[in-house]
Structures are given as structure tokens and as C-alpha cells.
Design a protein around this motif. Structure first.
Motif, PDB file in Angstrom:
ATOM      1  N   ASP A   1       9.226  -4.586  -2.927  1.00 51.45           N
ATOM      2  CA  ASP A   1       8.619  -3.262  -3.075  1.00 51.45           C
ATOM      3  C   ASP A   1       8.046  -2.798  -1.749  1.00 51.45           C
ATOM      4  O   ASP A   1       7.371  -3.555  -1.050  1.00 51.45           O
ATOM      5  N   GLY A   2       8.330  -1.536  -1.397  1.00 52.29           N
ATOM      6  CA  GLY A   2       7.865  -0.997  -0.130  1.00 52.29           C
ATOM      7  C   GLY A   2       8.770  -1.361   1.030  1.00 52.29           C
ATOM      8  O   GLY A   2       8.510  -0.983   2.176  1.00 52.29           O
ATOM      9  N   GLY A   3       9.856  -2.121   0.766  1.00 56.99           N
ATOM     10  CA  GLY A   3      10.844  -2.431   1.798  1.00 56.99           C
ATOM     11  C   GLY A   3      10.567  -3.690   2.592  1.00 56.99           C
ATOM     12  O   GLY A   3      11.424  -4.165   3.330  1.00 56.99           O
ATOM     13  N   LYS A   4       9.355  -4.254   2.466  1.00 60.57           N
ATOM     14  CA  LYS A   4       9.059  -5.485   3.200  1.00 60.57           C
ATOM     15  C   LYS A   4       8.057  -6.321   2.418  1.00 60.57           C
ATOM     16  O   LYS A   4       7.225  -5.785   1.683  1.00 60.57           O
TER      17      LYS A   4
ATOM     18  N   TRP B   1       3.099 -11.323  -3.595  1.00 60.54           N
ATOM     19  CA  TRP B   1       3.552 -11.050  -4.966  1.00 60.54           C
ATOM     20  C   TRP B   1       3.268  -9.599  -5.350  1.00 60.54           C
ATOM     21  O   TRP B   1       4.006  -9.005  -6.144  1.00 60.54           O
ATOM     22  N   ALA B   2       2.197  -9.040  -4.794  1.00 60.42           N
ATOM     23  CA  ALA B   2       1.800  -7.668  -5.120  1.00 60.42           C
ATOM     24  C   ALA B   2       2.204  -6.680  -4.032  1.00 60.42           C
ATOM     25  O   ALA B   2       1.653  -5.586  -3.964  1.00 60.42           O
ATOM     26  N   SER B   3       3.150  -7.056  -3.173  1.00 59.07           N
ATOM     27  CA  SER B   3       3.603  -6.125  -2.123  1.00 59.07           C
ATOM     28  C   SER B   3       3.892  -4.772  -2.751  1.00 59.07           C
ATOM     29  O   SER B   3       4.449  -4.705  -3.846  1.00 59.07           O
ATOM     30  N   PRO B   4       3.477  -3.684  -2.098  1.00 55.60           N
ATOM     31  CA  PRO B   4       2.988  -3.578  -0.723  1.00 55.60           C
ATOM     32  C   PRO B   4       1.462  -3.641  -0.565  1.00 55.60           C
ATOM     33  O   PRO B   4       0.956  -3.234   0.476  1.00 55.60           O
ATOM     34  N   LEU B   5       0.716  -4.143  -1.548  1.00 52.69           N
ATOM     35  CA  LEU B   5      -0.740  -4.257  -1.393  1.00 52.69           C
ATOM     36  C   LEU B   5      -1.078  -5.182  -0.227  1.00 52.69           C
ATOM     37  O   LEU B   5      -0.458  -6.225  -0.055  1.00 52.69           O
ATOM     38  N   LYS B   6      -2.099  -4.794   0.536  1.00 57.47           N
ATOM     39  CA  LYS B   6      -2.534  -5.608   1.678  1.00 57.47           C
ATOM     40  C   LYS B   6      -3.926  -6.201   1.455  1.00 57.47           C
ATOM     41  O   LYS B   6      -4.530  -6.740   2.384  1.00 57.47           O
TER      42      LYS B   6
ATOM     43  N   LEU C   1       3.546   5.649  -2.484  1.00 57.41           N
ATOM     44  CA  LEU C   1       3.441   5.238  -1.085  1.00 57.41           C
ATOM     45  C   LEU C   1       3.455   6.449  -0.165  1.00 57.41           C
ATOM     46  O   LEU C   1       3.728   7.577  -0.596  1.00 57.41           O
ATOM     47  N   GLU C   2       3.185   6.217   1.113  1.00 54.20           N
ATOM     48  CA  GLU C   2       3.091   7.321   2.083  1.00 54.20           C
ATOM     49  C   GLU C   2       4.394   8.114   2.182  1.00 54.20           C
ATOM     50  O   GLU C   2       4.379   9.306   2.452  1.00 54.20           O
ATOM     51  N   ASP C   3       5.540   7.434   1.974  1.00 59.17           N
ATOM     52  CA  ASP C   3       6.828   8.143   2.082  1.00 59.17           C
ATOM     53  C   ASP C   3       7.190   8.882   0.794  1.00 59.17           C
ATOM     54  O   ASP C   3       8.275   9.453   0.669  1.00 59.17           O
ATOM     55  N   GLY C   4       6.287   8.866  -0.201  1.00 57.21           N
ATOM     56  CA  GLY C   4       6.529   9.580  -1.457  1.00 57.21           C
ATOM     57  C   GLY C   4       7.155   8.719  -2.539  1.00 57.21           C
ATOM     58  O   GLY C   4       7.213   9.133  -3.700  1.00 57.21           O
ATOM     59  N   SER C   5       7.636   7.538  -2.183  1.00 55.62           N
ATOM     60  CA  SER C   5       8.249   6.669  -3.191  1.00 55.62           C
ATOM     61  C   SER C   5       7.160   6.030  -4.065  1.00 55.62           C
ATOM     62  O   SER C   5       5.984   5.995  -3.703  1.00 55.62           O
ATOM     63  N   VAL C   6       7.585   5.533  -5.217  1.00 51.09           N
ATOM     64  CA  VAL C   6       6.657   4.966  -6.186  1.00 51.09           C
ATOM     65  C   VAL C   6       7.009   3.503  -6.431  1.00 51.09           C
ATOM     66  O   VAL C   6       8.176   3.161  -6.585  1.00 51.09           O
ATOM     67  N   VAL C   7       5.994   2.631  -6.425  1.00 53.24           N
ATOM     68  CA  VAL C   7       6.203   1.240  -6.822  1.00 53.24           C
ATOM     69  C   VAL C   7       5.330   0.955  -8.038  1.00 53.24           C
ATOM     70  O   VAL C   7       4.278   1.570  -8.217  1.00 53.24           O
ATOM     71  N   ASN C   8       5.786   0.047  -8.876  1.00 54.07           N
ATOM     72  CA  ASN C   8       5.035  -0.276 -10.079  1.00 54.07           C
ATOM     73  C   ASN C   8       3.805  -1.107  -9.740  1.00 54.07           C
ATOM     74  O   ASN C   8       3.846  -1.975  -8.875  1.00 54.07           O
ATOM     75  N   MET C   9       2.714  -0.832 -10.410  1.00 52.67           N
ATOM     76  CA  MET C   9       1.497  -1.641 -10.295  1.00 52.67           C
ATOM     77  C   MET C   9       0.677  -1.362 -11.547  1.00 52.67           C
ATOM     78  O   MET C   9       0.059  -0.308 -11.667  1.00 52.67           O
ATOM     79  N   SER C  10       0.687  -2.291 -12.501  1.00 54.97           N
ATOM     80  CA  SER C  10       0.126  -1.983 -13.815  1.00 54.97           C
ATOM     81  C   SER C  10      -1.207  -2.651 -14.101  1.00 54.97           C
ATOM     82  O   SER C  10      -1.902  -2.249 -15.031  1.00 54.97           O
ATOM     83  N   VAL C  11      -1.566  -3.702 -13.347  1.00 56.86           N
ATOM     84  CA  VAL C  11      -2.867  -4.336 -13.579  1.00 56.86           C
ATOM     85  C   VAL C  11      -3.729  -4.221 -12.320  1.00 56.86           C
ATOM     86  O   VAL C  11      -3.227  -4.418 -11.208  1.00 56.86           O
ATOM     87  N   PRO C  12      -5.007  -3.894 -12.468  1.00 55.61           N
ATOM     88  CA  PRO C  12      -5.882  -3.805 -11.299  1.00 55.61           C
ATOM     89  C   PRO C  12      -6.059  -5.180 -10.653  1.00 55.61           C
ATOM     90  O   PRO C  12      -6.278  -6.174 -11.346  1.00 55.61           O
TER      91      PRO C  12
END
Length: 419
Positions: free
Chosen positions: A15-18, A59-64, A83-94
Motif C-alpha cells: 500500500d502506498g507503493g513502498k 504491516w500498516a504501510s503507509p503509516l509511519k 494519500l497525498e496523491d489522491g489514492s485511497v488505502v484501506n485502514m479499518s482499525v485505529p
């Protein structure tokens, strides 16, 4: 600074390409330890440490790092992050870190804090921090769809946690180890991608579980491989990926589950040549369709492009009423529609049960329902506790013996207490 590395090749992109890895350079570790000792300190709970592990390996990429408020709100309300480029990645749990009033006051004015484990070892530094209100009721309601008391993760990690959340970027001093004899199974996403590449996998299908593997599970996994071969893949590899973080008290502990899984491979129920057994370090929420998205998303980052999903994934019984907390079919339906998971191929599986005519596990055939026995987890545990054997073909003998041994150890511990 922490490193961000890219892992590509034939496998699905993270996710996020890297793939984000948040470890400091080895040459900088001592300096970071010294820096940590001079900063305001936050003591991590066992579950907090598991989340640092999850974040540090990507495991939670692209979270830093732990979520700041804007990401936290997107997760709670949309189950995804833009994300900054407008794309969306899944993230369902805080993925958040709670602090109390006194810790908040101690931090005041500092832009960084140090995170320590229970043995007072510096684990990480959290930089460019942001502190915001921890509305526990909203968090619980949106994650579980209920605020009923008795939700295991909420009781353990939220209800008595601090009233504030602290987010920021993580600099993790060194890889998290547990020294429990199982660290060799805790392969990071980068290590898993390397292993899949070494095995020349052209498809990776992941199976998430927190229970012992019986022959019905094995049937699902071997049948999935057969289906992928029929689709034209040459070498599909199974990621057998038991959850290794927090679980509720009546679940079989990780050590015993891993022992049982190894027997399943030793007995040839699953092919060791086409199976990678590894531990997923995440804590378990038991949050049904919300959590199953997290389980699927994390496996994309590990290189899986197929995800097996069955009945009531990540679900549990209602804590107060005699019913399931979630609709048994909603998990697989949600996965097939979830924002940010479009690249992942969801493989719903048919129900397997014990077929008396074949003396083994088979896919349930409603036209001859009288030939099938459904052996629930509760019934399986009861048989193992009473040292009774299940029907031939339900579980490999080596794996069953491990379960009997586990429940025997519980009895011995209980008898020791009472005497």
C-alpha cells in the motif's frame, strides 16, 4: 532518521507503493538510546508494544507511526486513508497510543517522547507529536458497532486507558523480539516477500487464523491452491499466518497453536514446499467485518494477492446475549467492496464439515445434509479436554495430540491451584 525501503518484483505492491520500515540505522542505535533517556517517557503496555512491532515492520504501510488525529478520524469514519496523491488505502482499525493526564502534562512543550517497555528498555522515539482527545465511547462504537461491556480488546486496551491519544512518526531503535522461542517464525513483510521470491511464487494466498488447524481448514487451503493452478498460476504459495498478538482468555495460546501447526506440516496435511508458516504480530480485536479489512490489508503489505475468507471472520459471540455479534456473511461481503482493497482477490470458501460417508472433512452438500457432522470449536475443545478422539479424518493425530496435551496442562495447573 528511520528508513523507508521499497520492495517490488513480481509480488503485489505494498500500500502506498513502498513498504515502510521504521528502524533506525544500526550505527545510530546507541545514539538513539541516549537520546531516549533525555526525553519525556511513556511506558508501553503489552498491546502498545505489539502495535509498535506492527508499525515498525510495515504491516500498516503507509503509516509511519501512531495515528495523528486526521488519520484517526479517517480510519474511524471511512475505514480508509486518502494519500497525498489522491489514492485511497484501506485502514479499518485505529492504531493509536493512549496517555493519561499526568503523562500529557509531563510531555508539555516537547516535540518528541521516548517509548519504553515494562523492563525500562528504550524501544522507540515518537517525533513531531500531536496530542488529541481520546473519545473512547465513539472509538468503541465505531470499531465494534456496540458499546456493550465484555468486548475483550476494549476491556483490555481502551476502557481503562488514558483520555488522550498521542500520534507521531516512529523511530524504532531495533527490531522487536519476544524471546519466547517463536521469534524465528515472526517474519516481517520484507522477509516474507524475500521468501516468496525465493520460492518463485507467482501467487500468494493468505489464511488468517487464531485456532488450531483441522482437516477442514486444510481442505480449504489445498482446494484454493487447486483453483489457482486452474486459473493458470504455476506456483501458488500459501501464507499460513496465525495471529500472534493479544487474544482473549479462552483462545488456545500462540505457543500451543504453533506447535499444532508444525505437526500439521510434519504430518503432510499441508505441503511444506508450498506453505510458509509465519506469525502475524497484530493484536486481535474480534471486531468482525471492520477488523477483517485490517487482516486483509496487512497481508497485501506482506506480498499476498489472494485472501481466503470464511464464515464470520474475526467475529465473536455477543458479550451479553446468546447470539453472534456479527452476521456470519458480512465479513466476506464487506471485503469484496471495501475501499482500498480493490487490488486484493477475495476467495470466499465453501463450508466444510465432517462427511460420515467419506470418514473425512468435505465441502458441505445440502442435498445430503444427514451425512455431515458440524464439529464446532466448542465441541472440539470439549473432546480434547476429555481426552476423547474426534472422528477419524477430522484432524491429523499429531495435531490432535498437541491439543490434548494443552488441555491436560490446564487441568494440571488447575489441580495444582486447588490443592
Amino acid at each position: 532518521m528511520s528508513q523507508t525501503r521499497t520492495h517490488c518484483g513480481l509480488l503485489i505492491e505494498p500500500d502506498g507503493g513502498k513498504l515502510v520500515e521504521l528502524f533506525v540505522e544500526e550505527s545510530q542505535r546507541d545514539l538513539k538510546r541516549e537520546e531516549a533517556l533525555k526525553l519525556p517517557q511513556i511506558k508501553l503496555s503489552k498491546i502498545d508494544l505489539q502495535w509498535v512491532h506492527v508499525l515498525s515492520e510495515g504491516w500498516a504501510s503507509p503509516l509511519k507511526g501512531f495515528m495523528r488525529e486526521s488519520v484517526y478520524l479517517q480510519t474511524l469514519h471511512f475505514n480508509s486513508i486518502r494519500l497525498e496523491d489522491g489514492s485511497v488505502v484501506n485502514m479499518s482499525v485505529p492504531i493509536v497510543l493512549a496517555i493519561d493526564d499526568s503523562q500529557k502534562n509531563q510531555i508539555s512543550g516537547s516535540s518528541s517522547v521516548a517509548l519504553f517497555d515494562n523492563d525500562n528498555n528504550p524501544i522507540a522515539i515518537l517525533i513531531d507529536i500531536e496530542i488529541y482527545k481520546h473519545n473512547k465511547e465513539e472509538r468503541i462504537a465505531r470499531t465494534w458497532g456496540t458499546t456493550a461491556p465484555g468486548l475483550p480488546y476494549a476491556d483490555e486496551a481502551i476502557t481503562h486507558a488514558g483520555n488522550w491519544l498521542i500520534g507521531g512518526d516512529l523511530e524504532v531503535i531495533e527490531p522487536i523480539k519476544y524471546h519466547d522461542g517463536l521469534d524465528s517464525f515472526r517474519l516481517s513483510p520484507a522477509e516474507l516477500r524475500k521468501e516468496f521470491t525465493r520460492r518463485n511464487a507467482d501467487a500468494v494466498f493468505a489464511f488468517q487464523l487464531r485456532n488450531p488447524v483441522h482437516n477442514g481448514h486444510a481442505l480449504l487451503m489445498t482446494d484454493t491452491r487447486r483453483r489457482l493452478l486452474e486459473m493458470g498460476y504455476k506456483n501458488p504459495v500459501l501464507l499460513l499466518h496465525p495471529l500472534g498478538g493479544f487474544t482473549k482468555e479462552d483462545d488456545v495460546p500462540l505457543h500451543w497453536r504453533m506447535k499444532q501447526h508444525e505437526k500439521v506440516l510434519e504430518d503432510g496435511v499441508l505441503d511444506p514446499e508450498t506453505t510458509v508458516l509465519s506469525i502475524f504480530p497484530s493484536p486481535m480485536h474480534y471486531a468482525g467485518p471492520t477488523e477483517v479489512q485490517w487482516h486483509a490489508k496487512a497481508r497485501i503489505n506482506a506480498g499476498a494477492n489472494f485472501y481466503i475468507v470464511g464464515r464470520d471472520p474475526a467475529g465473536m459471540s455477543h458479550p451479553l446475549e446468546k447470539r453472534d455479534l456479527y452476521d456470519a456473511d458480512h465479513g466476506k461481503k464487506v471485503l469484496s467492496m471495501a475501499p482500498g482493497l480493490e487490488r486484493l482477490n477475495i476467495l470466499p470458501f465453501r463450508v466444510a464439515a465432517y462427511d460420515k460417508t467419506k470418514n473425512g472433512m468435505a465441502f458441505f452438500d445440502p442435498s445430503r445434509s444427514q451425512d455431515f457432522i458440524f464439529i464446532s470449536g466448542t465441541k472440539m475443545r470439549k473432546l480434547a479436554k476429555n481426552k476423547e478422539s474426534p472422528p477419524d479424518g477430522f484432524m491429523c493425530p499429531g495435531g490432535w495430540n498437541v491439543l490434548v496435551e494443552y488441555y491436560d496442562s490446564l487441568d494440571q495447573a488447575e489441580n495444582g491451584k486447588s490443592s
